[in-house]
Design an enzyme around this catalytic site. Sequence first.
Site, PDB file in Angstrom:
ATOM      1  N   ASP A 126      77.562 -29.230  54.463  1.00 53.18           N
ATOM      2  CA  ASP A 126      77.097 -30.060  53.685  1.00 53.18           C
ATOM      3  C   ASP A 126      76.216 -31.234  54.148  1.00 53.18           C
ATOM      4  O   ASP A 126      75.923 -31.176  55.377  1.00 53.18           O
ATOM      5  CB  ASP A 126      78.328 -30.902  52.896  1.00 53.18           C
ATOM      6  CG  ASP A 126      79.050 -31.809  54.157  1.00 53.18           C
ATOM      7  OD1 ASP A 126      79.276 -31.308  55.096  1.00 53.18           O
ATOM      8  OD2 ASP A 126      79.060 -32.965  53.665  1.00 53.18           O
TER       9      ASP A 126
ATOM     10  N   ASP B   5      78.487 -26.739  67.212  1.00 60.94           N
ATOM     11  CA  ASP B   5      77.571 -27.639  67.611  1.00 60.94           C
ATOM     12  C   ASP B   5      77.860 -28.122  69.131  1.00 60.94           C
ATOM     13  O   ASP B   5      77.390 -27.337  69.987  1.00 60.94           O
ATOM     14  CB  ASP B   5      77.336 -28.496  66.491  1.00 60.94           C
ATOM     15  CG  ASP B   5      76.227 -29.660  66.669  1.00 60.94           C
ATOM     16  OD1 ASP B   5      75.013 -29.419  67.168  1.00 60.94           O
ATOM     17  OD2 ASP B   5      76.564 -30.864  66.537  1.00 60.94           O
ATOM     18  N   THR B   6      78.487 -29.396  69.307  1.00 61.99           N
ATOM     19  CA  THR B   6      78.753 -29.744  70.551  1.00 61.99           C
ATOM     20  C   THR B   6      80.088 -28.744  71.124  1.00 61.99           C
ATOM     21  O   THR B   6      80.189 -28.897  72.198  1.00 61.99           O
ATOM     22  CB  THR B   6      79.074 -31.235  70.611  1.00 61.99           C
ATOM     23  OG1 THR B   6      80.241 -31.343  69.904  1.00 61.99           O
ATOM     24  CG2 THR B   6      77.877 -32.028  69.876  1.00 61.99           C
ATOM     25  N   GLY B   7      80.966 -28.398  70.348  1.00 60.49           N
ATOM     26  CA  GLY B   7      81.851 -27.499  70.775  1.00 60.49           C
ATOM     27  C   GLY B   7      83.253 -28.325  70.562  1.00 60.49           C
ATOM     28  O   GLY B   7      84.418 -27.959  70.971  1.00 60.49           O
ATOM     29  N   LEU B   8      83.060 -29.703  70.311  1.00 62.02           N
ATOM     30  CA  LEU B   8      84.342 -30.547  70.154  1.00 62.02           C
ATOM     31  C   LEU B   8      85.424 -29.969  69.381  1.00 62.02           C
ATOM     32  O   LEU B   8      86.443 -30.109  69.808  1.00 62.02           O
ATOM     33  CB  LEU B   8      83.769 -31.998  69.789  1.00 62.02           C
ATOM     34  CG  LEU B   8      84.690 -32.959  69.411  1.00 62.02           C
ATOM     35  CD1 LEU B   8      85.060 -33.400  70.941  1.00 62.02           C
ATOM     36  CD2 LEU B   8      84.162 -34.221  68.538  1.00 62.02           C
TER      37      LEU B   8
ATOM     38  N   ASP C 181      82.368 -22.802  60.461  1.00 59.97           N
ATOM     39  CA  ASP C 181      80.970 -22.543  59.818  1.00 59.97           C
ATOM     40  C   ASP C 181      79.891 -22.740  61.054  1.00 59.97           C
ATOM     41  O   ASP C 181      78.992 -21.615  60.956  1.00 59.97           O
ATOM     42  CB  ASP C 181      80.712 -23.556  58.808  1.00 59.97           C
ATOM     43  CG  ASP C 181      80.734 -24.790  59.214  1.00 59.97           C
ATOM     44  OD1 ASP C 181      81.478 -25.229  60.415  1.00 59.97           O
ATOM     45  OD2 ASP C 181      80.681 -25.971  58.587  1.00 59.97           O
ATOM     46  N   ILE C 182      79.956 -23.575  61.949  1.00 59.24           N
ATOM     47  CA  ILE C 182      79.102 -23.902  62.787  1.00 59.24           C
ATOM     48  C   ILE C 182      79.571 -24.513  64.150  1.00 59.24           C
ATOM     49  O   ILE C 182      80.439 -25.381  64.023  1.00 59.24           O
ATOM     50  CB  ILE C 182      77.837 -24.811  62.351  1.00 59.24           C
ATOM     51  CG1 ILE C 182      76.764 -24.830  63.332  1.00 59.24           C
ATOM     52  CG2 ILE C 182      78.296 -25.920  61.846  1.00 59.24           C
ATOM     53  CD1 ILE C 182      75.396 -25.285  62.623  1.00 59.24           C
TER      54      ILE C 182
HETATM   55  P1  5GP Z   1      81.050 -29.900  67.003  1.00 62.89           P
HETATM   56  O1  5GP Z   1      82.406 -30.278  67.035  1.00 62.89           O
HETATM   57  O2  5GP Z   1      80.862 -28.316  67.312  1.00 62.89           O
HETATM   58  O3  5GP Z   1      80.079 -30.846  67.173  1.00 62.89           O
HETATM   59  O4  5GP Z   1      80.624 -29.700  65.385  1.00 62.89           O
HETATM   60  C1  5GP Z   1      81.454 -28.677  64.253  1.00 62.89           C
HETATM   61  C2  5GP Z   1      81.302 -29.257  62.922  1.00 62.89           C
HETATM   62  O5  5GP Z   1      80.317 -29.951  62.969  1.00 62.89           O
HETATM   63  C3  5GP Z   1      81.143 -28.108  62.066  1.00 62.89           C
HETATM   64  O6  5GP Z   1      82.160 -27.490  61.648  1.00 62.89           O
HETATM   65  C4  5GP Z   1      80.263 -28.752  60.986  1.00 62.89           C
HETATM   66  O7  5GP Z   1      81.293 -29.404  60.028  1.00 62.89           O
HETATM   67  C5  5GP Z   1      79.593 -29.989  61.635  1.00 62.89           C
HETATM   68  N1  5GP Z   1      78.379 -29.637  61.848  1.00 62.89           N
HETATM   69  C6  5GP Z   1      77.615 -29.252  63.006  1.00 62.89           C
HETATM   70  N2  5GP Z   1      76.471 -29.023  63.183  1.00 62.89           N
HETATM   71  C7  5GP Z   1      76.369 -29.017  61.706  1.00 62.89           C
HETATM   72  C8  5GP Z   1      75.099 -28.860  61.051  1.00 62.89           C
HETATM   73  O8  5GP Z   1      73.847 -28.645  61.504  1.00 62.89           O
HETATM   74  N3  5GP Z   1      75.038 -29.174  59.421  1.00 62.89           N
HETATM   75  C9  5GP Z   1      76.101 -29.444  58.967  1.00 62.89           C
HETATM   76  N4  5GP Z   1      76.179 -29.596  57.800  1.00 62.89           N
HETATM   77  N5  5GP Z   1      77.439 -29.699  59.471  1.00 62.89           N
HETATM   78  C10 5GP Z   1      77.245 -29.534  61.092  1.00 62.89           C
END
Ligand code: 5GP
Length: 180
Positions: free
Chosen positions: A163, A107-110, A104-105
């Site tokens: 969410d 963010d940090t890429g983790l 879906d998104i």
């Molecule tokens: P990452 O691992 O890239 O930091 O974060 C990815 C996951 O964190 C996404 O799949 C999502 O579930 C959650 N996430 C990151 N940013 C957002 C945001 O702005 N809104 C929501 N609802 N979830 C986020």
Amino acid sequence: MKPRVKLWDRYFELAMDEAQIQERVQQMARDMERDYLGKRPIFVTVLNGAIHFASDLTRNFKDKCDITFVKYSSYKGTKSTGTLQCSLGIQESIFGRHIILLEDIVDTGLTIAGIFEELSKQEPLSIRVATLLYKPKAMKHTIQPDYVGFEIENEFVVGYGMDYNGLGRNLPEIYKVSED
Ligand code: 5GP
């Protein structure tokens, strides 16, 4: 004033409407059809957030494909915890297959970096990452998404599968957190 929704204690204002999202998702499906012609990719949907993205994207992908699901989490409330936990690993054999990871998104890429590493152990032929939303300013890993719907600022969003503490996934639009 932009339409707003209230989820728990926070207000969120409209950032992308349904038509805008659907148009972009259809374009992404066309790009993938062209890139994977006759290759029967496996779409690996990252639950829960990518449900609507995966559903709309794969219905617009008009070639043969498989669809499956994994579940990992790193978020609590509006913040990433920095560690990734797997609650549903991949069930199918992906050896020698082309994988398209649907997020879906980013963010940090983790999450994509962790899932990429896990899936790589099974020696698929290729892995690409498709994400509806990408926050380039929040990125902390070297891995880059291959297909991006929209780049957004480093702000918390909800709707279209995403969410805020369990609420907002059913909204067909995307909203961003608003200050008041
Ligand atoms: P990452 O691992 O890239 O930091 O974060 C990815 C996951 O964190 C996404 O799949 C999502 O579930 C959650 N996430 C990151 N940013 C957002 C945001 O702005 N809104 C929501 N609802 N979830 C986020």
